[in-house]
Design a protein around this motif. Structure first.
Motif, mmCIF file in Angstrom:
data_model
loop_
_atom_site.group_PDB
_atom_site.id
_atom_site.type_symbol
_atom_site.label_atom_id
_atom_site.label_comp_id
_atom_site.label_asym_id
_atom_site.label_seq_id
_atom_site.Cartn_x
_atom_site.Cartn_y
_atom_site.Cartn_z
ATOM 1 N N CYS A 2 0.853 -1.185 0.000
ATOM 2 C CA CYS A 2 0.000 0.000 0.000
ATOM 3 C C CYS A 2 0.895 1.243 0.000
ATOM 4 O O CYS A 2 2.043 1.192 0.439
ATOM 5 N N SER A 3 0.355 2.381 -0.465
ATOM 6 C CA SER A 3 1.170 3.606 -0.422
ATOM 7 C C SER A 3 1.511 3.971 1.028
ATOM 8 O O SER A 3 2.470 4.685 1.281
ATOM 9 N N PHE A 23 8.021 11.814 -5.937
ATOM 10 C CA PHE A 23 6.589 11.752 -6.231
ATOM 11 C C PHE A 23 6.023 10.498 -5.583
ATOM 12 O O PHE A 23 6.571 9.407 -5.760
ATOM 13 N N ILE A 24 4.940 10.672 -4.831
ATOM 14 C CA ILE A 24 4.279 9.516 -4.241
ATOM 15 C C ILE A 24 2.901 9.390 -4.885
ATOM 16 O O ILE A 24 2.125 10.343 -4.886
ATOM 17 N N GLY A 25 2.601 8.253 -5.442
ATOM 18 C CA GLY A 25 1.281 8.018 -6.033
ATOM 19 C C GLY A 25 0.521 7.022 -5.183
ATOM 20 O O GLY A 25 1.068 5.993 -4.809
ATOM 21 N N GLY A 26 -0.726 7.338 -4.879
ATOM 22 C CA GLY A 26 -1.553 6.416 -4.102
ATOM 23 C C GLY A 26 -2.914 6.245 -4.747
ATOM 24 O O GLY A 26 -3.246 6.959 -5.695
ATOM 25 N N CYS A 27 -3.679 5.290 -4.238
ATOM 26 C CA CYS A 27 -5.050 5.097 -4.725
ATOM 27 C C CYS A 27 -5.888 6.301 -4.320
ATOM 28 O O CYS A 27 -5.532 7.044 -3.414
ATOM 29 N N ARG A 28 -7.024 6.447 -4.970
ATOM 30 C CA ARG A 28 -7.935 7.522 -4.596
ATOM 31 C C ARG A 28 -8.321 7.392 -3.131
ATOM 32 O O ARG A 28 -8.632 6.300 -2.674
ATOM 33 N N LEU A 29 -8.340 8.533 -2.448
ATOM 34 C CA LEU A 29 -8.697 8.530 -1.035
ATOM 35 C C LEU A 29 -10.135 8.037 -0.874
ATOM 36 O O LEU A 29 -11.008 8.387 -1.657
ATOM 37 N N GLY A 30 -10.341 7.218 0.129
ATOM 38 C CA GLY A 30 -11.693 6.723 0.395
ATOM 39 C C GLY A 30 -12.107 5.569 -0.487
ATOM 40 O O GLY A 30 -13.193 5.034 -0.355
ATOM 41 N N GLU A 31 -11.237 5.178 -1.440
ATOM 42 C CA GLU A 31 -11.611 4.068 -2.314
ATOM 43 C C GLU A 31 -10.629 2.917 -2.167
ATOM 44 O O GLU A 31 -10.098 2.390 -3.138
ATOM 45 N N ASN A 39 -3.588 5.007 2.272
ATOM 46 C CA ASN A 39 -3.179 6.180 1.502
ATOM 47 C C ASN A 39 -3.308 7.464 2.334
ATOM 48 O O ASN A 39 -2.629 8.446 2.067
ATOM 49 N N TYR A 40 -4.185 7.415 3.351
ATOM 50 C CA TYR A 40 -4.252 8.574 4.253
ATOM 51 C C TYR A 40 -2.944 8.700 5.043
ATOM 52 O O TYR A 40 -2.487 9.792 5.345
ATOM 53 N N HIS A 41 -2.362 7.561 5.390
ATOM 54 C CA HIS A 41 -1.068 7.582 6.079
ATOM 55 C C HIS A 41 -0.013 8.228 5.173
ATOM 56 O O HIS A 41 0.799 9.033 5.620
ATOM 57 N N ALA A 42 -0.052 7.841 3.904
ATOM 58 C CA ALA A 42 0.915 8.396 2.955
ATOM 59 C C ALA A 42 0.737 9.905 2.845
ATOM 60 O O ALA A 42 1.708 10.659 2.772
ATOM 61 N N LEU A 43 -0.531 10.319 2.841
ATOM 62 C CA LEU A 43 -0.814 11.751 2.778
ATOM 63 C C LEU A 43 -0.220 12.475 3.991
ATOM 64 O O LEU A 43 0.475 13.487 3.842
ATOM 65 N N LEU A 130 -7.483 12.348 7.133
ATOM 66 C CA LEU A 130 -7.879 13.737 6.897
ATOM 67 C C LEU A 130 -8.890 13.753 5.759
ATOM 68 O O LEU A 130 -8.546 13.484 4.616
ATOM 69 N N GLU A 131 -10.144 14.071 6.091
ATOM 70 C CA GLU A 131 -11.178 14.046 5.051
ATOM 71 C C GLU A 131 -11.259 15.394 4.333
ATOM 72 O O GLU A 131 -11.632 15.465 3.177
ATOM 73 N N ASP A 132 -10.914 16.444 5.072
ATOM 74 C CA ASP A 132 -11.140 17.788 4.548
ATOM 75 C C ASP A 132 -9.831 18.384 4.024
ATOM 76 O O ASP A 132 -8.870 18.565 4.771
ATOM 77 N N GLU A 133 -9.847 18.660 2.741
ATOM 78 C CA GLU A 133 -8.625 19.133 2.101
ATOM 79 C C GLU A 133 -8.119 20.447 2.693
ATOM 80 O O GLU A 133 -6.918 20.715 2.686
ATOM 81 N N THR A 134 -9.049 21.254 3.234
ATOM 82 C CA THR A 134 -8.626 22.545 3.768
ATOM 83 C C THR A 134 -7.805 22.390 5.052
ATOM 84 O O THR A 134 -7.146 23.333 5.479
ATOM 85 N N THR A 135 -7.844 21.194 5.649
ATOM 86 C CA THR A 135 -7.076 21.010 6.891
ATOM 87 C C THR A 135 -5.654 20.501 6.614
ATOM 88 O O THR A 135 -4.862 20.361 7.530
ATOM 89 N N TYR A 136 -5.371 20.189 5.358
ATOM 90 C CA TYR A 136 -4.059 19.618 5.029
ATOM 91 C C TYR A 136 -2.917 20.518 5.503
ATOM 92 O O TYR A 136 -1.990 20.090 6.165
ATOM 93 N N GLU A 137 -3.038 21.805 5.102
ATOM 94 C CA GLU A 137 -1.946 22.728 5.306
ATOM 95 C C GLU A 137 -1.578 22.849 6.795
ATOM 96 O O GLU A 137 -0.408 22.932 7.153
#
Lengths: 245, 71, 884
Positions: A2-3, A23-31, A39-43, A130-137
């Motif tokens: 897994c990523s 570059f890290i490529g992972g599966c679509r989040l939530g799928e 993949n959330y861990h990778a994120l 992290l579900e909400d992209e605005t919290t990434y930063e």
């Protein structure tokens, strides 16, 4: 695989070896096809790494993570194309950041030594979803990273308290503790991964291991002074005849 | 009833052209049926009119809705 | 002489009937040219007599030939192609090597149109009356892929309702719609001709706003449908089976695998137009039915494969063999293979390098085996394609050669290189060298791994006693296995208890009663009603499930589990449902019809509203069955009273497959169909009709006229969505299987593993997977049985060696790994040195999350160790700076 298998050490290693971008490529989040959602861990790892790079003055855009399915070749191509463009703009690693290769190597090497410590300290944040992209930063802040490096702990065995019982030495996962029966234990600070296992292992009635944050670690006793001479009962002294309270 | 009629004693049939099942058509469905039956302990003859198996799926570029490669 | 196509299996050259020697006894040049003396021009057709116990017919379909009608212009106009032609055009192995080019001038088309329903859904001679089920979505796929080739190309789809009825189809449709420059136009479109100069195709169509108009397209794709196999009559005669009026196999909707002749089964598209996943699970299903028939002789004719003993290479110096594949021209037309081979020779530990035309061809694999033995190789790198497809095959090759199969590494120089860098040959060759160098570096670090042989408990657990669960349980039990059937309700039957007739007029309750009786009478089926699962542990071949039921608590040990928990009808909150008892769902209408309820039989007007509770923001999917369900009930109402005013207010009529016939029949019977759009849904309110009776007035905006039309209804029937079972989440977490975005269970692979999960030993069927009609549920139920039998009929099962392992000394017992393992494969055990993590390798799926969070590196994902990954990183970067 897994990523989420991507390790901080892998990323650091690539940059230390002179890669201009990772570059890290992972599966679509939530799928997730499994049930791991790794993949959330990778994120999280990517977000953390970017902040670390920002902290050390390396452009965080040198690391990129993107999520796509196996059928989205077009997305993959456009992500990679975009990333290559970014890297070309930034130029060879260290150049636009004005970090010399030697300095970069040193910094990466320092951080690599701290990977176990970082994994322990940031375990929770590295494994959330992290579900909400605005919290990434703001998932990791620069202040937090600064503190992370300032508060790097060191572990030290107080020769005055050490009973040379071998418990901590046996529990050390990286065999960083030197000493034997009747010989005061000493932590090899170069080998130590700062996991704190020895602190927990040392019987509380001895309390010989201390965690030192920020300050320097006292120099170890010279080899010839480490043998413990027992004076009967539970008292003991080291060969320096220093009597303990 | 059917079972008894069709499942004749088959000992000693391993030699010669005795099998358990014939699968007619080597497209994705025929391939899957053959694989399943063979894994489940049957001797299968897969017959295909063309020179190769794979059927129409082998000619597709990608498959929806994931757009995975079809081969 | 031909090779059928580049990746054909078997990959052999063959001679067709046009051979001069075969026709006129001349030529024979090929015989001289073949160095291996492999050509035999004297072969004659051979008759082979085979004696078997059962037959599966899977002849597939033929593509509709648009030449049968001149109006399609196919064959006459150069830039009119069929969907199948277009598929080949897009494909890397196609006529222009993946370039979409027009036949007239070999230019890229800059404006492409698709015409749907070519040969389908038409009553006219030469066309088919049914819906081919696959064309709407394949056309959308082609639009997406066209955009991949050139994102600027405008794409237009002329359709008559987009039938996005399958799992994931609705979002796929939306994805296509959202692409820039894509138009979906609901109109019959006809091809008028071509522009004599540009050879552009002129299409005439009509829209509500602009009326009839003509437009030119640089290329037109005919979305041709599926025909029965060409020689269906010969096939039927040969096998003594009957075909239906369309030329497909005559099947029984209660068991779609059965033909009219016992012992002969049908799978795949010969059942009727089917999509790939259905073709796959009907195959497993037909297999299951052969298994029921022939159970007594299982295993008597099969022989076990024997591999040579494995050499121990743990201490040996790595000796690597690298095989670089041309993949026909797939790789070699971009990557300079000889140059790559020469380069690889210079790499450390490489003792053998060669190129191969197709490494996956039988002769090439034999060559690999021979070379490994001859040169005592102990590592093999195959520089070819993605490991996803062929890794298993090459691992098998290594086993044949007597070395551990984990000593294989695949360097993907096709998907990752030649296919994506077709225009940069030099750079691609350099990249291929990088990829192979990394692979060689990794292979040095590879370790031999042992796989685990597990005993298989021969019993199965089936969760859910609806139609799918019962059908599956019976099939497994009929093949000699104990089955534990769990039902949460007090009675078996599930949703089928509320269905009374099928669209083809079968009595559901009679069939269901028979089925339930068979279940209870079967000595090997153990039914637990009112069952609740309290715990599910274990792994493939060895599950332990604890339940409570009306029979008290029980512990069930089983080798396989089938999830068949079904789905539920949505409880509408729309259109006065629950407030006015004249508003019903279709299940409720069906029940009232079965009782000949006077309010139903005496109704003067009935309005049905489609898409209630789905195809919206909350549930962004199509419930698949409702259109046909409405048509069935509309026809029944018309049969009771032909004067009854029956209206179906719909968004897209999705009566795919043969159900199209009933849609047409309903139109003929005077059922009125009126379209509404999601922006302007129908309204329902209590009102008084002209004759003074109290009615519900349904107002729908007619999309063509643009004005509101009001219907007086004595009953309003809602096509309520099918929603996932309330227990889905819980069952998913108990059995550690995923749910998809819509809340239905997510199968292992949409196309190729439609009845299994990524979690081994757990299978899936029925509406738990997605809404489906009863015959489809039966198909899938037998399919799950067939797949379960491939596990249960063996004494042992082998699981992967690429799993995690703990070095106890290094483990600090922090438990980070335990926390991230969603499979519960890791636990902390007390030792004298404190707590230590222990992995159960059989449950581990090898995702490696634990490895990434482990501070000390104590837990290691074998086959993807840090050492292996870092060796690749190091090999990639040419001027290494020492880290430590």
């Amino acid at each position: 695989m897994c990523s989420g298998r991507v390790d901080l050490a892998h990323i650091l290693r690539a940059f230390a070896k002179g890669a201009d971008g990772v570059f890290i490529g992972g599966c679509r989040l939530g799928e997730c096809n499994y049930i791991t959602h790794g993949n959330y861990h990778a994120l999280n790892l990517a977000l953390l790494s970017k902040k670390i790079f920002e902290h050390i003055g390396l452009n965080p855009r040198r690391l990129h993570i993107a999520f796509m399915s196996g059928g989205e070749g077009n997305l993959f191509a456009s992500e990679v194309d975009g990333f290559c463009k970014t890297i070309k703009e930034l130029g060879p690693i260290g150049q636009s950041e004005e970090i010399s290769p030697a300095r970069l190597e040193e910094v990466m090497s320092d951080i690599t030594r701290l990977v176990p410590y970082i994994k322990i300290e940031k375990h929770e944040k590295l494994t959330v979803c992290l579900e909400d992209e605005t919290t990434y930063e703001d998932h990791f802040s620069l202040d937090e990273i600064k503190r992370l490096f300032e508060e790097v702990a060191s572990y030290y065995i107080d020769p005055a308290k050490c009973q040379a019982c071998m418990i901590c030495a046996r529990s050390c996962p990286v065999e960083a503790i030197d000493g034997g029966k009747g010989v005061v234990h000493v932590i090899d600070q170069d080998k130590c991964i700062k996991c704190g296992t020895c602190l927990n292992a040392c019987p509380s009635r001895f309390g010989a291991v201390t965690k030192i944050v920020g300050g320097p670690v006292p120099a170890p006793l010279p080899l010839d002074q480490r043998t413990i001479v027992r004076k009967g009962g539970k008292e003991k002294t080291t060969s320096t005849e220093k009597v303990l309270p | 009833m059917e079972n008894q009629l069709i499942a004749q004693p088959s000992d000693g049939f391993a030699q010669g052209n005795f099998g358990d099942v014939i699968v007619v058509g080597g497209g994705i469905s025929g391939i899957q049926a053959s694989l399943d039956l063979a894994t489940a302990g049957f001797k299968v003859y897969l017959i295909e009119k063309g020179p190769a198996i794979g059927g129409h799926m082998a000619q597709l570029d990608k498959t929806y809705p994931t757009n995975d490669c079809s081969m | 002489m031909h090779i059928y196509f580049a990746q054909a299996i078997p990959l052999i050259t063959y001679i067709d009937e046009s051979c001069l020697y075969l026709k006129e006894k001349k030529c024979r040049i090929c015989e001289g040219a073949c160095k291996n003396d492999a050509i035999d021009l004297h072969q004659t057709p051979e008759k082979i007599e085979l004696k078997v116990g059962a037959v599966i017919l899977s002849p597939g379909y033929d593509v509709f030939d648009p030449k049968v009608r001149d109006e399609y212009g196919y064959g006459r106009l150069q830039n009119v192609v069929t969907g199948m032609d277009y598929e080949r055009l897009m494909c890397a192995t196609g006529p222009y090597e993946g370039e979409i080019l027009r036949a007239s001038d070999r230019r890229h088309p800059h404006n492409v149109a698709w015409i749907q329903c070519v040969g389908s859904r038409r009553d006219t001679a030469g066309d088919n009356g049914y819906c081919s089920s696959v064309c709407c979505t394949y056309a959308q796929k082609q639009v997406i892929l066209t955009k991949d080739h050139n994102s600027e190309t405008p794409c237009t789809i002329f359709h008559n309702d987009v039938r996005a009825y399958g799992k994931g189809f609705e979002t796929f449709y939306q994805r296509t719609q959202q692409l820039p420059n894509v138009r979906f136009i609901r109109s019959y479109a006809s091809i008028v001709g071509e522009d004599p100069e540009t050879k552009n195709v002129i299409v005439r169509y009509a829209t509500a706003d602009e009326g009839v108009k003509e437009e030119q397209f640089e290329m037109v794709v005919l979305s041709v449908g599926l025909n029965p196999p060409k020689d269906y009559q010969g096939l039927a005669k040969k096998f003594g089976i009957e075909v239906n009026g369309h030329g497909f196999c005559q099947i029984d909707s209660a068991n779609p695998m059965a033909t009219t002749r016992p012992g002969i089964f049908v799978s795949g598209a010969f059942q009727g137009p089917l999509d790939i996943p259905e073709s796959v699970f009907t195959a497993s299903a037909a297999g299951a039915q052969c298994g029921e028939l022939l159970n007594s002789r299982r295993g008597r004719l099969t022989t076990e494969r024997v591999y040579p003993p494995e050499t121990d290479n743990t201490a040996a110096e790595p000796r690597i063999g690298v095989f670089v594949c041309h993949c026909g021209a797939n790789i070699s037309r971009v990557v300079d293979v000889p140059d790559t081979v020469a380069y690889v020779q210079t790499l450390p530990n490489v003792v053998h390098v060669q190129n191969q035309l197709f490494s996956c061809a039988t002769n090439s694999m034999k060559a690999i085996v021979d070379t490994v033995k001859e040169k005592s190789l102990n590592r093999v790198v195959i520089a070819a394609c993605s490991p996803r497809t062929l890794e298993a095959l090459f691992r098998d090759t290594l086993q044949e050669a007597g070395i551990n199969k984990y000593y294989l590494d695949m360097a993907n120089i096709r998907e990752h290189c030649s296919w994506c860098h077709a225009r940069e040959k030099e750079a691609a060759t350099a990249k291929a060298k990088d990829i192979v160098r990394m692979s060689v570096a990794r292979s040095i670090k590879l370790e031999p791994l042992q796989e685990f042989d597990l005993p298989v408990n021969r019993a199965a657990l089936v969760v859910g006693g609806g139609l799918a669960g019962m059908t599956c349980a019976l099939s497994i039990a009929d093949q000699g296995h104990d089955v534990y059937l769990l039902e949460k309700e007090a009675e078996l039957g599930g949703n089928a208890r509320r269905l009374h007739s099928t669209i083809d007029g079968k009595n559901v309750q009679a069939d269901l009663t028979r089925l339930i009786r068979r279940i209870y009478r079967h000595p090997a089926i153990h039914v637990y009603n009112e069952a609740v699962i309290t715990e599910a542990t274990g792994y493939i071949g060895n599950f332990v499930t604890r339940i409570t039921s009306e029979r008290g608590p029980a512990v069930i040990e089983h080798g396989a589990a089938v999830i068949a928990i079904g789905a539920e009808e949505y409880k509408p909150t729309e259109y006065l449902y629950g407030q006015d008892d004249r508003v019903l769902t279709h299940l409720e209408l069906g029940e009232r019809l079965a009782k000949s309820d006077a309010a139903v039989t005496g109704a003067q007007g009935v309005v049905m509203i489609q898409c209630v509770g789905c195809r919206n923001q909350d549930r962004n999917y199509c419930s698949r069955v409702c259109c046909s369900h409405s048509v069935k009930n509309a026809l029944q109402l018309k049969a009771i009273n032909p004067e009854m005013d029956v209206v179906i207010a719909f968004r897209d009529m999705r009566t795919y497959g043969f159900n199209e016939n009933y849609y047409r029949e309903a139109s003929h019977q005077g059922v009125r169909f009126i379209r509404w759009t999601p922006e302007d849904p129908p309204t329902v309110e209590a009102a008084e009709a002209d004759d003074g009776r109290a009615v519900l007035q349904v107002a729908v905006t007619d999309s063509i006229l643009g004005s509101k039309i009001a219907f007086d209804a004595d009953l309003v029937v809602l096509a309520a969505a099918i929603v996932p079972s309330r227990g889905a989440q819980e069952i998913a977490s108990l059995f550690k299987v995923p749910l998809g975005p819509d809340g239905f269970f997510q199968e292992g692979h949409v196309k190729l593993r439609p009845v299994e999960f990524a979690t081994d030993g757990v299978f899936l069927c029925g509406m738990a997977h997605y809404p489906k009609h009863m015959p489809e549920a039966v198909n899938q139920a037998y399919g799950a049985a067939g797949r379960a039998l491939t596990l249960l009929s063996n004494d042992i099962v082998t699981v992967s060696g690429a799993v995690c392992e703990v070095n106890e000394k290094q483990c600090m017992g922090c438990g980070a790994c335990v926390e991230v393992c969603t499979y519960d494969a890791i636990e902390l055990r007390k030792t004298r040195q404190g707590e230590k993590a222990v992995v159960n390798p059989v449950i581990c799926k090898g995702d490696g999350l634990c490895n990434a969070v482990c501070p000390t590196g104590a837990i290691v994902l074998k086959h993807f160790t840090d050492l292996e990954i870092e060796s690749q990183i190091d090999a990639l970067l040419p001027e290494p700076i020492e880290v430590q």
